[in-house]
Design a protein around this motif. Structure first.
Motif, PDB file in Angstrom:
ATOM      1  N   ARG A 381      48.558  64.617  33.616  1.00  0.00           N
ATOM      2  CA  ARG A 381      47.241  63.989  33.631  1.00  0.00           C
ATOM      3  C   ARG A 381      46.173  65.059  33.421  1.00  0.00           C
ATOM      4  O   ARG A 381      46.411  66.257  33.612  1.00  0.00           O
ATOM      5  N   CYS A 382      45.012  64.602  33.019  1.00  0.00           N
ATOM      6  CA  CYS A 382      43.924  65.526  32.695  1.00  0.00           C
ATOM      7  C   CYS A 382      43.247  65.968  33.984  1.00  0.00           C
ATOM      8  O   CYS A 382      42.387  65.271  34.526  1.00  0.00           O
ATOM      9  N   ASP A 383      43.647  67.117  34.485  1.00  0.00           N
ATOM     10  CA  ASP A 383      43.131  67.639  35.750  1.00  0.00           C
ATOM     11  C   ASP A 383      42.854  69.124  35.600  1.00  0.00           C
ATOM     12  O   ASP A 383      43.619  69.843  34.950  1.00  0.00           O
ATOM     13  N   TYR A 384      41.771  69.591  36.222  1.00  0.00           N
ATOM     14  CA  TYR A 384      41.386  70.994  36.073  1.00  0.00           C
ATOM     15  C   TYR A 384      42.367  71.954  36.738  1.00  0.00           C
ATOM     16  O   TYR A 384      42.321  73.154  36.493  1.00  0.00           O
ATOM     17  N   THR A 385      43.257  71.463  37.615  1.00  0.00           N
ATOM     18  CA  THR A 385      44.259  72.344  38.220  1.00  0.00           C
ATOM     19  C   THR A 385      45.418  72.638  37.272  1.00  0.00           C
ATOM     20  O   THR A 385      46.237  73.520  37.556  1.00  0.00           O
ATOM     21  N   LYS A 386      45.515  71.893  36.165  1.00  0.00           N
ATOM     22  CA  LYS A 386      46.687  71.984  35.292  1.00  0.00           C
ATOM     23  C   LYS A 386      46.604  73.110  34.265  1.00  0.00           C
ATOM     24  O   LYS A 386      47.524  73.293  33.469  1.00  0.00           O
ATOM     25  N   GLY A 387      45.512  73.843  34.266  1.00  0.00           N
ATOM     26  CA  GLY A 387      45.405  74.984  33.354  1.00  0.00           C
ATOM     27  C   GLY A 387      45.350  74.592  31.891  1.00  0.00           C
ATOM     28  O   GLY A 387      45.859  75.328  31.036  1.00  0.00           O
ATOM     29  N   LEU A 388      44.712  73.473  31.568  1.00  0.00           N
ATOM     30  CA  LEU A 388      44.721  72.962  30.190  1.00  0.00           C
ATOM     31  C   LEU A 388      43.988  73.881  29.223  1.00  0.00           C
ATOM     32  O   LEU A 388      44.456  74.110  28.102  1.00  0.00           O
ATOM     33  N   ILE A 389      42.835  74.385  29.643  1.00  0.00           N
ATOM     34  CA  ILE A 389      42.074  75.266  28.751  1.00  0.00           C
ATOM     35  C   ILE A 389      42.849  76.561  28.520  1.00  0.00           C
ATOM     36  O   ILE A 389      42.961  77.052  27.382  1.00  0.00           O
ATOM     37  N   GLN A 390      43.377  77.130  29.588  1.00  0.00           N
ATOM     38  CA  GLN A 390      44.173  78.348  29.453  1.00  0.00           C
ATOM     39  C   GLN A 390      45.411  78.102  28.587  1.00  0.00           C
ATOM     40  O   GLN A 390      45.833  78.968  27.815  1.00  0.00           O
ATOM     41  N   ARG A 391      45.999  76.917  28.699  1.00  0.00           N
ATOM     42  CA  ARG A 391      47.205  76.595  27.930  1.00  0.00           C
ATOM     43  C   ARG A 391      46.937  76.624  26.433  1.00  0.00           C
ATOM     44  O   ARG A 391      47.782  77.085  25.650  1.00  0.00           O
ATOM     45  N   ILE A 392      45.762  76.154  26.049  1.00  0.00           N
ATOM     46  CA  ILE A 392      45.413  76.207  24.627  1.00  0.00           C
ATOM     47  C   ILE A 392      45.370  77.664  24.157  1.00  0.00           C
ATOM     48  O   ILE A 392      45.834  78.002  23.062  1.00  0.00           O
TER      49      ILE A 392
END
Length: 579
Positions: A381-392
């Motif tokens: 899910r789209c959550d700021y704990t998931k490191g989405l920006i860093q993952r990109i």
């Protein structure tokens, strides 16, 4: 046999006007109803296996109402629709069946699931205050502050925990409502009426930290006999991380300084430390408290020692916390999965059935693979704990490293919508879109494809099966079952065709490291805050030919089972205080 009452903020199912109207309309037209979505969310997916008739317990589930027709279903207003579903052969195999028992309890049957379901009703403003603002706006980010760096200081999308006194009042009020509902549900059933079975009340997660304290007080106030109270055992499992008391001291000091400046307006204003002390002390009303890892367990014990005069010792594999002639057992019990259900969905004959812009997603993936591209994936899910920006950023550096070696890759990032009523989540979604668009502008052939509607179970497992590299890169996470789900998804592939798991800091990485698994088993551990180094490690592991090993698959299949995890928790709750 014990009776099990599971209590969580979000239950396994809810009823909406749209879904029920659609079901009735399809029946009127002689059509089968559409298959409903059952058990969305990581917690519910993990717990869903407990709702089947294993024979060990008789389950009930109490959760807050999330559907606009839950109250009408609970009152029996849709009984005619459910009867038609049975008469026409759709329920309970294709559609849930709700039966209202003589004691007005709802029996929920759907496929292999069979349990009692109870909704807790809150008005919209109360729900927004205790759930969206206090639980998710304050406790959720706070729980993830386990170490340096404090993410709200180091990243642009991780919010500073926001505390407001009124939201805490509403959180406390919700705990009272849950406690009263639990007592009423137990008294309606057979649990206390003339039998000698144990009753296990199992509270789930950070939304319910005060419930055990209120519930046990109610047992006394309601005049239950001492023998009955002794048969009621209360435990809690914390699915998130737990904050490090030493790391959040700066946050506590900042809050105290801010409160001092306004104290003349509110002489009895509460601060963050006061509230956390009350919550942590309230948790000690449980007979057993379980955490995902020893590290989170240690954080809890260190917090107790910092604030309270408690005695802590080790007994029977658990810590025992003693205070005021009461004892609470505390232990680390990492959560598991419904292994058989997942494996049944990733066999050779099961294909991904999900459309992207009107075209089967599997066709896109297979076309990429035919071109020789490595397929990277991410799913949560789209959550700021998931490191989405860093993952990109991690993928960007991996892509560049592979390009230097004459290879190409594409990244499919699936993010299910989450908590869209909270500003930080809307902002995160917009930033993820911006980052994906920026990366695609600077790289040819649309290297990142974002799917922002989520892929529900069981298609999510089949999606993972297709991934050559699975990026599970949270900033911090209680467990992150996606890591284990991905490992299982590779079960029926040939060893040389299995994928690579990339894993940053979370409960899953701690569990796998402690169990001795590394790159030779297809697990690459990264620091997601250092995207360049992470990208290089991924390229190196691919170059070395590392893939998910048979040893790792056997471990997850054997040792990470949700039914074993549940039984261990229930046994710990039942046996607490017997030493």
């Amino acid at each position: 046999m014990s009776d099990l009452v599971i209590v969580s903020n979000r239950g396994p199912f809810s009823f909406s006007e749209a879904a029920l109207s659609s079901a009735r309309d399809r029946l009127d037209r002689g059509m089968a109803p559409e298959d409903p979505r059952f058990g969305e969310g990581g917690l519910v997916r993990a717990m869903a296996g407990l709702l089947k008739k294993f024979g060990h317990w008789q389950p009930s589930w109490i959760g807050a109402s999330m559907g606009d027709r839950d109250i009408d279903v609970a009152r029996g207003h849709y009984s005619g629709l459910f009867r038609r579903m049975v008469e026409e052969g759709h329920a309970p195999d294709r559609f849930p069946l709700i039966e209202i028992d003589p004691d007005n309890r709802m029996r929920f049957r759907y496929r292999a699931y069979d349990f009692h379901l109870r909704f807790v009703f809150f008005d919209t403003r109360h729900m927004h205050s205790y759930y969206s603002k206090f639980a998710n706006g304050f406790l959720w980010p706070l729980m993830h502050l386990t170490r340096e760096p404090l993410f709200y200081k180091k990243t642009r999308i991780f919010p500073k925990p926001r505390f407001e006194k009124n939201d805490f009042v509403q959180y406390t009020s919700s705990g009272v409502t849950f406690a009263n509902t639990i007592l009423d549900e137990i008294q309606r059933g057979e649990e206390i009426r003339g039998n000698n079975r144990d009753v296990v009340v199992w509270l789930q997660d950070y939304h319910l930290l005060q419930v055990s304290e209120v519930f046990k007080s109610l047992l006394v106030e309601e005049g239950l006999a001492s023998s009955d109270r002794k048969r009621i055992h209360v435990g809690q499992f914390i699915h998130t991380p737990l904050f490090n008391i030493h790391e959040i001291q700066g946050l506590i000091r900042e809050d105290k300084r801010a409160r001092v400046k306004t104290r003349f307006d509110e002489p009895f204003g509460e601060n963050i430390e006061d509230v956390l002390q009350r919550l942590v002390w309230g948790m000690l009303s449980n007979d057993f408290v379980g955490f995902q890892t020893k590290e989170y367990c240690d954080h809890f014990l260190e917090t107790l020692q910092e604030w309270f005069p408690v005695d802590i010792r080790v007994s029977g594999g658990y810590y025992v916390v003693s205070r005021r002639n009461r004892k609470t057992a505390v232990g680390a019990l990492p959560i598991g999965l419904d292994v058989e259900s997942i494996l049944s969905e990733v066999t050779h004959e099961k294909r991904l059935e999900f459309e992207l812009e009107g075209r089967p997603l599997i066709e896109n993936i297979e076309a990429d693979r035919d071109k020789g591209l490595l397929i990277f994936g991410g799913l949560e899910r789209c959550d700021y704990t998931k490191g989405l920006i860093q993952r990109i950023g991690v993928f960007k550096h991996s892509w560049a490293g592979l390009r230097r070696e004459g290879k190409q890759a594409r990244f499919y990032q699936v993010t299910a919508p989450s908590r869209s009523d909270i500003p930080e989540y809307r902002q995160l979604n917009a930033i993820v879109d911006e980052e994906v668009e920026a990366l695609n502008r600077h790289m040819e052939d649309h290297v990142v494809i974002r799917i922002d509607e989520g892929i529900p179970a069981p298609q999510n497992y089949r999606f993972m099966k297709e991934m050559d590299v699975m990026l599970v890169t949270p900033l911090e996470d209680g467990m992150n079952l996606v890591a284990f789900e991905y490992i299982l998804s590779q079960k029926y592939k040939r060893p040389e065709e299995r994928g690579l798991l990339v894993l940053s800091m979370c409960g899953a990485s701690r569990v796998l490291k402690e169990s001795g698994f590394g790159e030779e088993d297809g697990v690459v551990y990264i620091n997601v805050m250092n995207v360049e180094d992470a990208g290089e490690k991924i390229v190196g592991a691919l170059r070395a030919g590392h893939r998910i090993s048979e040893r790792l698959l056997n471990y997850v299949e054997r040792d990470r089972r949700v039914d074993n995890w549940a039984q261990e928790n229930i046994d710990a709750i039942l046996n607490a205080g017997k030493d």
